[in-house]
Scaffold this active site. Sequence first.
Site, PDB file in Angstrom:
ATOM      1  N   SER A 182       0.770  -1.297  -0.082  1.00 37.43           N
ATOM      2  CA  SER A 182      -0.030  -0.010   0.061  1.00 37.43           C
ATOM      3  C   SER A 182       1.026   1.158  -0.105  1.00 37.43           C
ATOM      4  O   SER A 182       0.315   2.393  -0.378  1.00 37.43           O
ATOM      5  CB  SER A 182      -0.926   0.191   1.259  1.00 37.43           C
ATOM      6  OG  SER A 182      -0.149  -0.334   2.566  1.00 37.43           O
ATOM      7  N   HIS A 210      -5.363  -4.011  -2.047  1.00 33.75           N
ATOM      8  CA  HIS A 210      -5.175  -2.996  -2.999  1.00 33.75           C
ATOM      9  C   HIS A 210      -5.483  -3.310  -4.489  1.00 33.75           C
ATOM     10  O   HIS A 210      -5.008  -2.624  -5.521  1.00 33.75           O
ATOM     11  CB  HIS A 210      -3.851  -2.007  -3.109  1.00 33.75           C
ATOM     12  CG  HIS A 210      -3.945  -1.062  -1.984  1.00 33.75           C
ATOM     13  ND1 HIS A 210      -4.500   0.023  -2.329  1.00 33.75           N
ATOM     14  CD2 HIS A 210      -3.840  -1.022  -0.816  1.00 33.75           C
ATOM     15  CE1 HIS A 210      -4.644   0.938  -1.183  1.00 33.75           C
ATOM     16  NE2 HIS A 210      -3.976   0.296  -0.135  1.00 33.75           N
ATOM     17  N   LYS A 241     -12.036  -0.413  -0.696  1.00 30.26           N
ATOM     18  CA  LYS A 241     -11.248   0.320  -1.580  1.00 30.26           C
ATOM     19  C   LYS A 241     -11.795   0.486  -3.166  1.00 30.26           C
ATOM     20  O   LYS A 241     -12.747   1.246  -3.446  1.00 30.26           O
ATOM     21  CB  LYS A 241      -9.786  -0.221  -1.606  1.00 30.26           C
ATOM     22  CG  LYS A 241      -9.056  -0.065  -0.454  1.00 30.26           C
ATOM     23  CD  LYS A 241      -7.705  -0.137  -0.397  1.00 30.26           C
ATOM     24  CE  LYS A 241      -7.262   0.044   1.082  1.00 30.26           C
ATOM     25  NZ  LYS A 241      -6.662  -0.505   2.060  1.00 30.26           N
TER      26      LYS A 241
HETATM   27  C1  PLP Z   1      -6.433  -0.765   3.279  1.00 32.40           C
HETATM   28  C2  PLP Z   1      -5.933  -2.150   3.561  1.00 32.40           C
HETATM   29  C3  PLP Z   1      -6.477  -3.202   4.535  1.00 32.40           C
HETATM   30  C4  PLP Z   1      -7.778  -2.793   5.320  1.00 32.40           C
HETATM   31  O1  PLP Z   1      -8.977  -2.757   4.573  1.00 32.40           O
HETATM   32  P1  PLP Z   1     -10.138  -1.912   5.138  1.00 32.40           P
HETATM   33  O2  PLP Z   1     -11.398  -2.311   4.438  1.00 32.40           O
HETATM   34  O3  PLP Z   1      -9.781  -0.424   4.803  1.00 32.40           O
HETATM   35  O4  PLP Z   1     -10.336  -2.135   6.894  1.00 32.40           O
HETATM   36  C5  PLP Z   1      -5.960  -4.283   4.621  1.00 32.40           C
HETATM   37  N1  PLP Z   1      -4.785  -4.563   4.054  1.00 32.40           N
HETATM   38  C6  PLP Z   1      -4.377  -4.058   3.293  1.00 32.40           C
HETATM   39  C7  PLP Z   1      -3.078  -4.493   2.586  1.00 32.40           C
HETATM   40  C8  PLP Z   1      -4.830  -2.546   2.950  1.00 32.40           C
HETATM   41  O5  PLP Z   1      -4.229  -1.882   2.109  1.00 32.40           O
END
Ligand code: PLP
Length: 393
Positions: A182, A210, A241
């Site tokens: 990320s 992602h 996302k």
């Molecule tokens: C954003 C993210 C999460 C968390 O996801 P949410 O639905 O926002 O809690 C988990 N793992 C990775 C790699 C992320 O980038």
Amino acid sequence: MSNPLSYLHDQIEQWKAEGTYQRLRILESESAAESRFDGKEVINLASNNYLGLTTHPKLREAALEAVRRYGVGSGAVRTISGTMSLHMQLEERIAAFKNVEACVVFQSGFAANAGAVSAILGPEDHIISDELNHASIIDGCRLSRAKIHVFPHKDFAAAEKILAELDSVPGHKLLISDGVFSMDGDIGPLPGLVNAAEKHGAIMMVDDAHSSGVLGRNGRGTIDHFQLHGRVPIQVGTLSKAIGVLGGYVCGSRDLIEFLYHRARPFLFSTSHPPAVAAACLAAFDVLEQEPERIQKLWDNTKYFKAGLQSAGFNTGISETPITPVIVGEAKTAHELSRELFNEGVLATGIGFPTVPKDRARVRTIVTATHTTGELDRALEVFRKVGKKLALV
Ligand SMILES: *Cc1c(COP(=O)(O)O)cnc(C)c1O
């Protein structure tokens, strides 16, 4: 009487002195390519709304219809009386999309990682984890109380060496990596990791937060991207996302999902999604199938914007995806760059230690499918101007 929480105030004052204190930016419009934050219209390069689904008419309509038919809340945790037919439909839909037997949806991606890892492992087990894995994976590992072995970023040979050393050691072994990282936007070395896991009998787990909606056929993620179907027994994804709503999920065998239904603590002890969330997510999977041009546009925009930043002289690191960092070094510089960009009409977040290493602070940009070329050109112009002002290029 002295205030026993005064150390918090002292720490905050120190952050302010260091220039790393961050006020929350307040979004006063929809999350879109251009949004209003703190009273100012800006080009939004700081969202994870890759495909523009936060405001898609089909998702909006599905959510509204669910509110009308089913109300605004589920009334309970999944295991008591809070499993609605919409929740089951969504899990079946995701499992079919990912080409696996079954799926369980959690309140967030964070809950999915933390809940799954801590449920399936115990103190006698071993986790082999990339040093840049997401915080929710790290917390899940810690909650499990398993022994944690960290390997250098993307170094699957190092991961295999750790696995080899553990061959004669009892306990389950879990090899775990982000699909896309990320902060740097690089893709995990899944073929190498999967080979290592298979050779040493370890469980392979990939967090595709992602990559869902971004990589693979119709956004099926990194397992599809690398054609590793059937070889990654635990796949995590997020609905927060590219899917544009909220939630996380774990995909895998029916046994894995049944086990998590019984043991994953966020599933057991925290209320399920409102029906509108499940309905909007279901609609999002329709859009992924019906509007693949969104993903194409996302990648066209990504290539265009990344090339623009690079030709302006910025260091965009090792990114291979729409996440493009502009690496500047000191956290203070990153936050200054972010502030100056905002003043000129571009929102991109400054990120420093401990999220990234001390000398690798950055401003992170994420383009979406809904940015126009005109918006990207304007953003690049602002980057050039501010970069010169701060002597970064
Ligand atoms: C954003 C993210 C999460 C968390 O996801 P949410 O639905 O926002 O809690 C988990 N793992 C990775 C790699 C992320 O980038």
